[in-house]
Scaffold this active site. Structure first.
Site, PDB file in Angstrom:
ATOM      1  N   ARG A 231       0.753  -1.183  -0.119  1.00 62.35           N
ATOM      2  CA  ARG A 231      -0.331   0.083  -0.297  1.00 62.35           C
ATOM      3  C   ARG A 231       0.902   1.258  -0.046  1.00 62.35           C
ATOM      4  O   ARG A 231       2.137   1.011   0.650  1.00 62.35           O
ATOM      5  CB  ARG A 231      -1.367  -0.132   1.498  1.00 62.35           C
ATOM      6  N   HIS A 279      -0.784   1.580  -9.508  1.00 64.17           N
ATOM      7  CA  HIS A 279      -2.025   0.134  -8.780  1.00 64.17           C
ATOM      8  C   HIS A 279      -2.418  -0.642  -9.605  1.00 64.17           C
ATOM      9  O   HIS A 279      -3.836  -0.643  -9.453  1.00 64.17           O
ATOM     10  CB  HIS A 279      -2.461   1.675  -8.192  1.00 64.17           C
TER      11      HIS A 279
HETATM   12  P1  NDP Z   1      -1.910 -12.118   4.522  1.00 59.99           P
HETATM   13  O1  NDP Z   1      -2.973 -11.702   5.209  1.00 59.99           O
HETATM   14  O2  NDP Z   1      -2.238 -13.183   4.177  1.00 59.99           O
HETATM   15  O3  NDP Z   1      -0.538 -11.924   4.995  1.00 59.99           O
HETATM   16  C1  NDP Z   1      -0.024 -10.737   5.166  1.00 59.99           C
HETATM   17  C2  NDP Z   1       1.051 -11.045   5.978  1.00 59.99           C
HETATM   18  O4  NDP Z   1       1.756  -9.958   6.490  1.00 59.99           O
HETATM   19  C3  NDP Z   1       1.690 -12.009   6.822  1.00 59.99           C
HETATM   20  O5  NDP Z   1       2.119 -13.120   6.434  1.00 59.99           O
HETATM   21  C4  NDP Z   1       2.102 -11.723   8.060  1.00 59.99           C
HETATM   22  O6  NDP Z   1       2.162 -11.941  10.149  1.00 59.99           O
HETATM   23  C5  NDP Z   1       2.679 -10.018   7.910  1.00 59.99           C
HETATM   24  N1  NDP Z   1       2.425  -9.058   8.968  1.00 59.99           N
HETATM   25  C6  NDP Z   1       1.316  -8.754   9.179  1.00 59.99           C
HETATM   26  N2  NDP Z   1       1.814  -7.333  10.110  1.00 59.99           N
HETATM   27  C7  NDP Z   1       3.491  -7.788   9.843  1.00 59.99           C
HETATM   28  C8  NDP Z   1       3.704  -6.958  11.348  1.00 59.99           C
HETATM   29  N3  NDP Z   1       3.620  -5.443  12.114  1.00 59.99           N
HETATM   30  N4  NDP Z   1       5.491  -6.763  10.437  1.00 59.99           N
HETATM   31  C9  NDP Z   1       5.624  -7.702  10.267  1.00 59.99           C
HETATM   32  N5  NDP Z   1       4.422  -8.845   9.802  1.00 59.99           N
HETATM   33  C10 NDP Z   1       3.384  -8.591   9.655  1.00 59.99           C
HETATM   34  O7  NDP Z   1      -2.303 -11.035   3.248  1.00 59.99           O
HETATM   35  P2  NDP Z   1      -1.653 -10.659   1.068  1.00 59.99           P
HETATM   36  O8  NDP Z   1      -0.719 -11.670   1.258  1.00 59.99           O
HETATM   37  O9  NDP Z   1      -3.420 -11.287   0.843  1.00 59.99           O
HETATM   38  O10 NDP Z   1      -1.973  -9.757   0.626  1.00 59.99           O
HETATM   39  C11 NDP Z   1      -0.786  -8.532   1.557  1.00 59.99           C
HETATM   40  C12 NDP Z   1      -1.086  -6.835   0.452  1.00 59.99           C
HETATM   41  O11 NDP Z   1      -1.286  -6.848  -0.073  1.00 59.99           O
HETATM   42  C13 NDP Z   1      -3.167  -6.580   0.913  1.00 59.99           C
HETATM   43  O12 NDP Z   1      -2.954  -6.460   3.093  1.00 59.99           O
HETATM   44  C14 NDP Z   1      -3.166  -5.444   0.031  1.00 59.99           C
HETATM   45  O13 NDP Z   1      -2.071  -4.311   1.138  1.00 59.99           O
HETATM   46  C15 NDP Z   1      -1.712  -5.491  -0.594  1.00 59.99           C
HETATM   47  N6  NDP Z   1      -2.306  -6.471  -2.119  1.00 59.99           N
HETATM   48  C16 NDP Z   1      -1.936  -4.967  -2.810  1.00 59.99           C
HETATM   49  C17 NDP Z   1      -2.706  -5.511  -4.962  1.00 59.99           C
HETATM   50  C18 NDP Z   1      -1.758  -4.710  -5.464  1.00 59.99           C
HETATM   51  O14 NDP Z   1      -2.825  -4.605  -6.337  1.00 59.99           O
HETATM   52  N7  NDP Z   1      -1.379  -4.221  -5.495  1.00 59.99           N
HETATM   53  C19 NDP Z   1      -3.522  -6.409  -5.036  1.00 59.99           C
HETATM   54  C20 NDP Z   1      -3.562  -7.290  -3.870  1.00 59.99           C
HETATM   55  C21 NDP Z   1      -2.937  -6.834  -2.482  1.00 59.99           C
HETATM   56  P3  NDP Z   1       2.023 -13.147  10.115  1.00 59.99           P
HETATM   57  O15 NDP Z   1       1.680 -14.568   8.905  1.00 59.99           O
HETATM   58  O16 NDP Z   1       3.214 -13.648  11.254  1.00 59.99           O
HETATM   59  O17 NDP Z   1       0.960 -13.041  10.262  1.00 59.99           O
HETATM   60  C1  OXD Z   2      -6.534  -5.194  -3.204  1.00 60.08           C
HETATM   61  C2  OXD Z   2      -5.818  -4.091  -4.164  1.00 60.08           C
HETATM   62  O1  OXD Z   2      -6.061  -4.831  -2.016  1.00 60.08           O
HETATM   63  O2  OXD Z   2      -6.195  -4.673  -5.954  1.00 60.08           O
HETATM   64  O3  OXD Z   2      -6.493  -5.951  -3.641  1.00 60.08           O
HETATM   65  O4  OXD Z   2      -5.146  -2.811  -3.980  1.00 60.08           O
END
Ligand code: NDP
Ligand code: OXD
Length: 316
Positions: A231, A279
């Site tokens: 993000r 994005h």
């Molecule tokens: P998940 O919820 O599956 O995974 C999140 C990961 O982040 C987990 O491993 C979690 O740790 C880790 N995490 C969360 N908070 C912290 C912290 N404070 N310190 C360290 N690690 C942390 O998410 P996804 O993989 O599905 O997606 C991730 C992000 O990608 C979304 O939230 C979104 O913002 C972004 N995204 C962007 C898109 C784009 O088009 N640019 C499209 C889709 C997603 P733990 O495993 O220990 O819980």
């Molecule tokens: C999502 C994105 O979070 O597209 O799915 O950014």
């Protein structure tokens, strides 16, 4: 009758509604433009909810988020308490995100911005990038996307390491957890990839201090590099501009920005060591979104638990 309300800020709600109506026969599918009783709404399907998104929805069973990242939903001032939030995530979105990450890693590893500069200057300057195994990619966030990206990066020869909130076991990949292990994770990373969710803990994590701690000397002397497809709120753009200008960062791929669309006056437009996308790293389509959430609704009505429920206390 079950009622599904669509609230999609800048998408064509009518087209999505037609898709849902076809996938959910016997259900009532409404958009904000239709006449409906808010108290009848069972499910709301949202993207970037506006201020009035939840007004009058007193009988909601679930909030269905088109975004995989739910930061905008969770910070909504009138988000109904105690209603589960279900986020979108499927194989195609994970694969698109991994495609973006892999293309960025290969571009920085192969010094694409260095050669683009040479081309702009009509300079023939040979330099042979090292093999993939000389480069270590550090992935922040080891959830659905980050863990698959590590698997795919390893398969094409890169060294990988990962950082998450809790400790993970990934064969062949050193992993680090929590703020106490963050610096050790950064210290041997040549290309830093961010796929964290945006939460109060991760806000602004891509700042000058963070990128200063990356390994120096990698990527044939043109590193380190940053790839952010999490993000825009993760990055402090003024810090990144400074780092990309003074050589603390060699190059970057940015898909997300503090303000979207990126304002015309942002210096990021001008930096020739930044690979820019608006994005678009990953997205659900009407086909994948309707398929995923119509199953969620049908399964939930049949008594099955909701999948991908967001933990509001963690923020993801
Ligand atoms: P998940 O919820 O599956 O995974 C999140 C990961 O982040 C987990 O491993 C979690 O740790 C880790 N995490 C969360 N908070 C912290 C912290 N404070 N310190 C360290 N690690 C942390 O998410 P996804 O993989 O599905 O997606 C991730 C992000 O990608 C979304 O939230 C979104 O913002 C972004 N995204 C962007 C898109 C784009 O088009 N640019 C499209 C889709 C997603 P733990 O495993 O220990 O819980
Ligand atoms: C999502 C994105 O979070 O597209 O799915 O950014």
């Amino acid at each position: 009758m079950t009622t599904l309300l669509l609230h999609l800020a800048d998408f064509n709600e009518r087209r999505w509604a037609d898709g849902y109506a076809a996938a959910l026969p016997g259900h009532k599918v409404v958009t904000r433009a239709d006449q409906y009783d808010p108290a009848e709404v069972d499910y709301i399907f949202i993207w970037k909810p506006k201020a009035d998104a939840f007004d009058g929805l007193t009988n909601l069973k679930a909030i269905l988020s088109l975004g995989a990242g739910v930061d905008a939903v969770l910070r909504h001032p009138n988000l109904p308490a105690n209603v589960p939030v279900v986020r979108f995530m499927d194989r195609s979105l994970t694969q698109q995100m991994c495609d973006y990450i892999l293309s960025g890693v290969l571009a920085h590893h192969r010094l694409d911005t260095r050669f683009a500069r040479d081309k702009a200057a009509k300079r023939w300057s040979q330099l042979y990038p090292a093999p993939a195994w000389n480069t270590t990619v550090g992935v922040m966030g080891l959830g659905m996307i980050g863990s698959e990206a590590i698997r795919l990066l390893g398969a094409i020869g890169f060294k990988t390491r990962g950082w998450a909130r809790s400790k993970k076991e990934i064969e062949g990949t050193p992993t680090f957890a929590g703020p106490e292990e963050f610096d050790a994770f950064l210290a041997e990373t040549d290309i830093l990839v961010n796929v964290l969710p945006l939460t109060p803990e991760t806000h602004g994590i891509l700042n000058y201090d963070t990128v200063s701690k990356l390994r120096r000397g990698g990527l044939d002397g043109y590193g380190p590099a940053l790839i952010n497809c999490g993000r825009g709120g993760h990055q402090r753009e003024a810090d990144l501009i400074k780092a990309l200008t003074d050589g603390t960062l060699g190059s970057a791929s940015l898909d997300v920005f503090e303000t979207e669309p990126l304002p015309q006056e942002s210096p990021l437009w001008e930096l020739d060591n930044v690979l820019f996308t608006p994005h678009i790293a990953g997205a659900s389509t009407e086909k994948t979104g309707v398929a995923f959430f119509s199953h969620v609704i049908l399964d939930h009505e049949a008594g099955k638990p909701l999948p991908n429920v967001v933990d509001r206390s963690r923020g993801y």
